[in-house]
Motif scaffolding. Structure first.
Motif, PDB file in Angstrom:
ATOM      1  N   VAL A   1       1.177  -1.255  -0.037  1.00 28.72           N
ATOM      2  CA  VAL A   1       0.156  -0.298  -0.028  1.00 28.72           C
ATOM      3  C   VAL A   1       1.053   1.525   0.066  1.00 28.72           C
ATOM      4  O   VAL A   1       0.378   2.094  -0.996  1.00 28.72           O
ATOM      5  CB  VAL A   1      -1.352   0.160   1.282  1.00 28.72           C
ATOM      6  N   LYS A   2       1.998   1.061   0.315  1.00 26.46           N
ATOM      7  CA  LYS A   2       2.685   2.337   0.381  1.00 26.46           C
ATOM      8  C   LYS A   2       3.717   2.702  -0.449  1.00 26.46           C
ATOM      9  O   LYS A   2       3.478   3.706  -0.735  1.00 26.46           O
ATOM     10  CB  LYS A   2       3.929   1.829   2.118  1.00 26.46           C
ATOM     11  N   ILE A   3       3.985   1.601  -1.266  1.00 27.45           N
ATOM     12  CA  ILE A   3       4.619   1.844  -2.581  1.00 27.45           C
ATOM     13  C   ILE A   3       3.808   2.222  -3.553  1.00 27.45           C
ATOM     14  O   ILE A   3       3.691   3.293  -4.013  1.00 27.45           O
ATOM     15  CB  ILE A   3       5.319   0.013  -3.106  1.00 27.45           C
ATOM     16  N   VAL A   4       2.612   2.095  -3.314  1.00 26.07           N
ATOM     17  CA  VAL A   4       1.346   2.397  -4.426  1.00 26.07           C
ATOM     18  C   VAL A   4       1.539   3.819  -4.018  1.00 26.07           C
ATOM     19  O   VAL A   4       0.890   4.964  -5.027  1.00 26.07           O
ATOM     20  CB  VAL A   4       0.254   1.562  -3.842  1.00 26.07           C
ATOM     21  N   GLU A   5       1.259   4.567  -2.873  1.00 25.12           N
ATOM     22  CA  GLU A   5       1.392   5.637  -2.477  1.00 25.12           C
ATOM     23  C   GLU A   5       2.241   6.590  -3.240  1.00 25.12           C
ATOM     24  O   GLU A   5       2.403   7.303  -3.727  1.00 25.12           O
ATOM     25  CB  GLU A   5       1.172   6.164  -0.360  1.00 25.12           C
ATOM     26  N   TYR A   6       4.107   5.982  -2.731  1.00 23.10           N
ATOM     27  CA  TYR A   6       4.388   6.674  -3.526  1.00 23.10           C
ATOM     28  C   TYR A   6       4.650   6.812  -4.488  1.00 23.10           C
ATOM     29  O   TYR A   6       4.606   7.887  -5.764  1.00 23.10           O
ATOM     30  CB  TYR A   6       6.002   6.207  -2.923  1.00 23.10           C
ATOM     31  N   VAL A   7       4.058   5.644  -5.102  1.00 22.16           N
ATOM     32  CA  VAL A   7       4.746   5.486  -6.828  1.00 22.16           C
ATOM     33  C   VAL A   7       2.810   6.753  -7.296  1.00 22.16           C
ATOM     34  O   VAL A   7       3.618   7.578  -8.297  1.00 22.16           O
ATOM     35  CB  VAL A   7       3.564   3.981  -7.656  1.00 22.16           C
TER      36      VAL A   7
ATOM     37  N   ILE B   1       8.301  12.021   3.055  1.00 20.91           N
ATOM     38  CA  ILE B   1       8.711  11.235   2.313  1.00 20.91           C
ATOM     39  C   ILE B   1      10.135  10.711   3.692  1.00 20.91           C
ATOM     40  O   ILE B   1       9.916   9.573   3.827  1.00 20.91           O
ATOM     41  CB  ILE B   1       9.257  11.880   0.877  1.00 20.91           C
ATOM     42  N   GLY B   2      10.430  11.379   4.086  1.00 11.92           N
ATOM     43  CA  GLY B   2      11.747  10.840   5.067  1.00 11.92           C
ATOM     44  C   GLY B   2      11.012  10.211   6.008  1.00 11.92           C
ATOM     45  O   GLY B   2      11.294   8.931   6.184  1.00 11.92           O
ATOM     46  N   PHE B   3      10.559  10.633   6.815  1.00 10.42           N
ATOM     47  CA  PHE B   3       9.976  10.205   7.776  1.00 10.42           C
ATOM     48  C   PHE B   3       9.213   8.736   7.445  1.00 10.42           C
ATOM     49  O   PHE B   3       9.416   7.693   7.861  1.00 10.42           O
ATOM     50  CB  PHE B   3       9.655  10.538   8.698  1.00 10.42           C
ATOM     51  N   THR B   4       7.835   8.956   6.411  1.00  7.05           N
ATOM     52  CA  THR B   4       7.410   8.045   6.213  1.00  7.05           C
ATOM     53  C   THR B   4       8.506   6.789   5.370  1.00  7.05           C
ATOM     54  O   THR B   4       7.741   5.497   5.999  1.00  7.05           O
ATOM     55  CB  THR B   4       6.522   7.864   5.167  1.00  7.05           C
ATOM     56  N   MET B   5       8.984   6.670   5.158  1.00  7.86           N
ATOM     57  CA  MET B   5      10.994   5.936   4.534  1.00  7.86           C
ATOM     58  C   MET B   5      10.883   5.279   5.639  1.00  7.86           C
ATOM     59  O   MET B   5      11.827   3.733   5.420  1.00  7.86           O
ATOM     60  CB  MET B   5      11.490   6.736   3.307  1.00  7.86           C
ATOM     61  N   VAL B   6      11.322   5.770   6.460  1.00  3.65           N
ATOM     62  CA  VAL B   6      12.864   5.660   7.751  1.00  3.65           C
ATOM     63  C   VAL B   6      11.133   4.392   8.671  1.00  3.65           C
ATOM     64  O   VAL B   6      11.488   3.451   8.538  1.00  3.65           O
ATOM     65  CB  VAL B   6      12.709   6.485   9.046  1.00  3.65           C
ATOM     66  N   HIS B   7      10.125   4.619   8.789  1.00  2.00           N
ATOM     67  CA  HIS B   7       9.600   3.752   9.677  1.00  2.00           C
ATOM     68  C   HIS B   7       8.505   2.784   8.186  1.00  2.00           C
ATOM     69  O   HIS B   7       8.994   1.341   8.850  1.00  2.00           O
ATOM     70  CB  HIS B   7       7.493   4.583   9.602  1.00  2.00           C
ATOM     71  N   LEU B   8       8.912   3.328   7.382  1.00  2.00           N
ATOM     72  CA  LEU B   8       8.776   1.841   6.031  1.00  2.00           C
ATOM     73  C   LEU B   8       9.616   0.405   6.269  1.00  2.00           C
ATOM     74  O   LEU B   8       9.362  -0.547   6.416  1.00  2.00           O
ATOM     75  CB  LEU B   8       8.658   2.128   4.344  1.00  2.00           C
ATOM     76  N   VAL B   9      11.226   1.425   6.658  1.00  2.00           N
ATOM     77  CA  VAL B   9      12.430   0.194   6.420  1.00  2.00           C
ATOM     78  C   VAL B   9      11.984  -0.534   7.622  1.00  2.00           C
ATOM     79  O   VAL B   9      12.308  -1.627   7.931  1.00  2.00           O
ATOM     80  CB  VAL B   9      13.466   1.184   6.556  1.00  2.00           C
ATOM     81  N   HIS B  10      11.557   0.388   8.695  1.00  2.00           N
ATOM     82  CA  HIS B  10      11.423  -0.545  10.268  1.00  2.00           C
ATOM     83  C   HIS B  10      10.347  -2.278   9.872  1.00  2.00           C
ATOM     84  O   HIS B  10      10.601  -2.964  10.622  1.00  2.00           O
ATOM     85  CB  HIS B  10      10.534   0.417  11.086  1.00  2.00           C
ATOM     86  N   VAL B  11       9.237  -1.226   9.210  1.00  2.00           N
ATOM     87  CA  VAL B  11       7.628  -2.482   8.676  1.00  2.00           C
ATOM     88  C   VAL B  11       8.880  -3.238   7.905  1.00  2.00           C
ATOM     89  O   VAL B  11       8.533  -4.681   8.914  1.00  2.00           O
ATOM     90  CB  VAL B  11       6.918  -1.494   8.523  1.00  2.00           C
ATOM     91  N   ILE B  12       8.890  -3.021   6.900  1.00  2.00           N
ATOM     92  CA  ILE B  12      10.144  -4.453   6.529  1.00  2.00           C
ATOM     93  C   ILE B  12      10.969  -4.941   7.116  1.00  2.00           C
ATOM     94  O   ILE B  12      11.354  -6.263   6.918  1.00  2.00           O
ATOM     95  CB  ILE B  12      11.170  -3.684   5.412  1.00  2.00           C
TER      96      ILE B  12
END
Length: 199
Positions: A116-122, A141-152
């Motif tokens: 879902v996050k990748i679709v949002e970024y695209v 973008i900065g903080f949600t990407m850091v959070h996305l790394v945590h999810v991964i």
């Protein structure tokens, strides 16, 4: 006259004081350090919101809250699954392998969040939005990407522990530690969601 406590008893009493904490002590130290870093992120959001409020008002117009709401539900559902996994691991040893399906379900929630996050970024990047577009998108973008790394990372941890549970090589404290990390990821999103999407 004072009676000294033998060293073995002092060590044992110290260990007993820590047994009420789920998971390993190392994961608690990591979580506290990570939360301290995110506290700085939240201060950055507050700073930019105060110094450049127009960029936040304009930025909200590009965001769709529905994917963020879906991701919130997905993470909370994953947290419920890891709670069940911990409960099973604390039960009879004969039932512990059942924790695997809860861990895999939680990991699937992590994968759903990432998709879902990748679709949002695209969608955003396709609209010409970048991290340099404004103060708001620098934060978003900065903080949600850091959070996305945590999810991964959290998803990878859950998959790893599910494999170890299947092989009967995971202790309850291992699964508790993985669950704690997942709950931290969830907690961070519950702070980022209103700060970036609703306010």
């Amino acid at each position: 006259m004072t009676v000294s406590t033998p060293r073995d008893e002092r060590v044992r009493s110290k260990e007993q004081r820590l047994t009420w904490l789920p998971g390993e002590i190392g994961i608690w130290i990591f979580i506290l350090l990570d939360l301290a870093v995110f506290a700085l992120f939240f201060l950055c959001i507050a700073y930019y919101r105060l110094t450049d409020p127009d960029s936040f008002l304009d930025g909200h117009g590009y965001l769709n809250t529905l994917p963020a709401l879906i991701n919130t539900i997905v993470l909370l559902t994953g947290s419920l699954a890891v709670v069940r996994a911990v409960q099973v691991m604390r039960g009879p040893a004969s039932q512990q392998k059942n924790a695997q399906r809860f861990l895999l379900f939680a990991a699937a929630c992590g994968v759903a969040f990432v998709v879902v996050k990748i679709v949002e970024y695209v969608h955003l990047f396709g609209s010409g939005i970048t991290i340099n577009s404004s103060s708001f998108f620098l934060c978003y973008i900065g903080f949600t990407m850091v959070h996305l790394v945590h999810v991964i990372i959290g998803t990878s941890v859950l998959v790893t522990f599910s494999v170890l549970v299947r092989r009967s090589r995971a202790a309850p404290t291992d699964v508790e530690s993985g669950a704690l990390y997942w709950h931290m990821v969830d907690l961070l999103w519950l702070a980022l969601f209103p700060l970036l999407y609703l306010m």
